[in-house]
Design a protein around this motif. Sequence first.
Motif, PDB file in Angstrom:
ATOM      1  N   VAL A  19       0.840  -1.199   0.000  1.00  0.00           N
ATOM      2  CA  VAL A  19       0.000   0.000   0.000  1.00  0.00           C
ATOM      3  C   VAL A  19       0.876   1.251   0.000  1.00  0.00           C
ATOM      4  N   ARG A  20       1.934   1.235   0.786  1.00  0.00           N
ATOM      5  CA  ARG A  20       2.852   2.381   0.810  1.00  0.00           C
ATOM      6  C   ARG A  20       3.525   2.567  -0.543  1.00  0.00           C
ATOM      7  N   LEU A  22       2.282   1.676  -3.495  1.00  0.00           N
ATOM      8  CA  LEU A  22       1.270   2.232  -4.401  1.00  0.00           C
ATOM      9  C   LEU A  22       1.053   3.718  -4.135  1.00  0.00           C
ATOM     10  N   LEU A  23       0.988   4.082  -2.866  1.00  0.00           N
ATOM     11  CA  LEU A  23       0.754   5.471  -2.497  1.00  0.00           C
ATOM     12  C   LEU A  23       1.913   6.355  -2.953  1.00  0.00           C
ATOM     13  N   ALA A  24       3.136   5.875  -2.760  1.00  0.00           N
ATOM     14  CA  ALA A  24       4.318   6.655  -3.134  1.00  0.00           C
ATOM     15  C   ALA A  24       4.332   6.936  -4.629  1.00  0.00           C
ATOM     16  N   SER A  26       1.662   6.615  -6.774  1.00  0.00           N
ATOM     17  CA  SER A  26       0.427   7.212  -7.270  1.00  0.00           C
ATOM     18  C   SER A  26       0.290   8.681  -6.892  1.00  0.00           C
ATOM     19  N   VAL A  27       0.598   9.032  -5.645  1.00  0.00           N
ATOM     20  CA  VAL A  27       0.465  10.419  -5.223  1.00  0.00           C
ATOM     21  C   VAL A  27       1.415  11.304  -6.016  1.00  0.00           C
ATOM     22  N   SER A 168      -3.884   7.408 -11.128  1.00  0.00           N
ATOM     23  CA  SER A 168      -3.292   8.625 -10.577  1.00  0.00           C
ATOM     24  C   SER A 168      -3.183   9.729 -11.625  1.00  0.00           C
ATOM     25  N   GLY A 211       4.257  14.970  -1.906  1.00  0.00           N
ATOM     26  CA  GLY A 211       4.633  13.765  -2.634  1.00  0.00           C
ATOM     27  C   GLY A 211       6.060  13.345  -2.353  1.00  0.00           C
ATOM     28  N   ILE A 214       6.165  11.561   1.010  1.00  0.00           N
ATOM     29  CA  ILE A 214       5.615  10.202   0.926  1.00  0.00           C
ATOM     30  C   ILE A 214       6.602   9.266   0.240  1.00  0.00           C
ATOM     31  N   ARG A 215       7.236   9.733  -0.815  1.00  0.00           N
ATOM     32  CA  ARG A 215       8.172   8.883  -1.558  1.00  0.00           C
ATOM     33  C   ARG A 215       9.427   8.559  -0.753  1.00  0.00           C
TER      34      ARG A 215
END
Length: 431
Positions: A19-20, A22-24, A26-27, A168, A211, A214-215
């Motif tokens: 999930v992390r 994907l979030l990194a 996608s955001v 995204s 972003g 998060i990355r």
Amino acid sequence: MVAIMTATHPQAPPTERPVRQLLAASVGNAVEWYDWYTYTFLATYIGGAVFPKGANDSLVPLLSTFAVFAVGFFMRPVGGLLMGAIADRHGRRSALTVTILLMGGSSLLVGLTPTYAAVGLLSPVVLVLARLLQGLSVGGEFAASTTFLVESARPGRRGLFSSFQYVSTTAGQLLASGVATLLVDTLNEGRMDSWGWRVPFVLGAVLSLVGFWIRQGAQETRSEEQRRAPRPGLLDGLRRHPRESLLICGITMGGTIAYYTWTSYLPTYAELNAGVAKSDALLAGTISLAFFGVLQPLGGLLSDRFGRRPLLLFFGLGFALLSVPLLHALRDSFAVLLLVQCAGMVLLTGFTSISAAVNAEVFPARVRAAGIGFPYSMTVAVFGGTAPYVGTLLKELGHAGVFPWYVAALCLGSSLVYLRLPETAHGELRR
């Protein structure tokens, strides 16, 4: 906040925090495309501030603004090559960090561009520089995030992870449209002309920092074996894998013309050729884009179960057969336009939901990011970026009916490539 991994640090398995991951990806990708599309939505305001008006032609600033937009488009292959090389040499996460900071800085530069009235020719020079940096960033983002997403996926889930590339992208496009619409509806014309158009670009710079943060917490997906191996040269992907490079071009050709026609140009095409009201065209485009974003994970899951090739052929042959009937069916009707757009989005999902996975499965890991980045971005620039221009030019020449056949022909060409493409959904990624 985790520091960027160096080539000497051990790698945590990329599937531990999917999930992390994907979030990194996608955001950051959504922020990149928010900044990219904001320029097009606010082009009239940028043109009025940055370019001098012609003596007898009020379209001169707008045309100049779109010329700068095109310059950014053709910088994307350079970004794909350079940032892809960073991803292959120093890690996927390092490249993703560079691209999002580059986009944030260039977005801020657009927002702070001085007016032509204040500094003269320096104003468009600053804007061109900012747009060049944005082109580098977007081209590099696709190369790095495609590789990162697919390498982060658990076995049997590469298609699903791949689909978030366009989830995204669509989210960024919708956010840009929403912010621009909110400002135009809230501020009067004078305030929009003077400072309102700058706000979304400054916001984009702030979002880029989010972003970036998060990355920083994402896991590197480049293997220990790749870290120890000699670093690839800048052009190794092209030089050592010419067949794979040409394959990326063939895979992408039909997909990019269909994507830019249906997601960006169709509202304008409907206005020019079917007399659809601008407000109806924009509303239909927004609804269909949201529908398109929701479809992507479904396409990715289907490809993980049934394979990549069936979905690619569904897309390619579908557009080869239906592009002409769909575009000729357009009438001065909101309902008809929405139906045509949504039908195209269903077909298009066969390509967009899995293009990241298909591209990543073509190249070996050592040159995967740069190998994907350059041929993909070049094909997008040649066929996707020129779609609105070609369609408008054909209309101007009195041959508007040729454009649907042009789309169909390119999709048929890609379909021939898909027919000979090996099925890669259920095997391992190339090392």
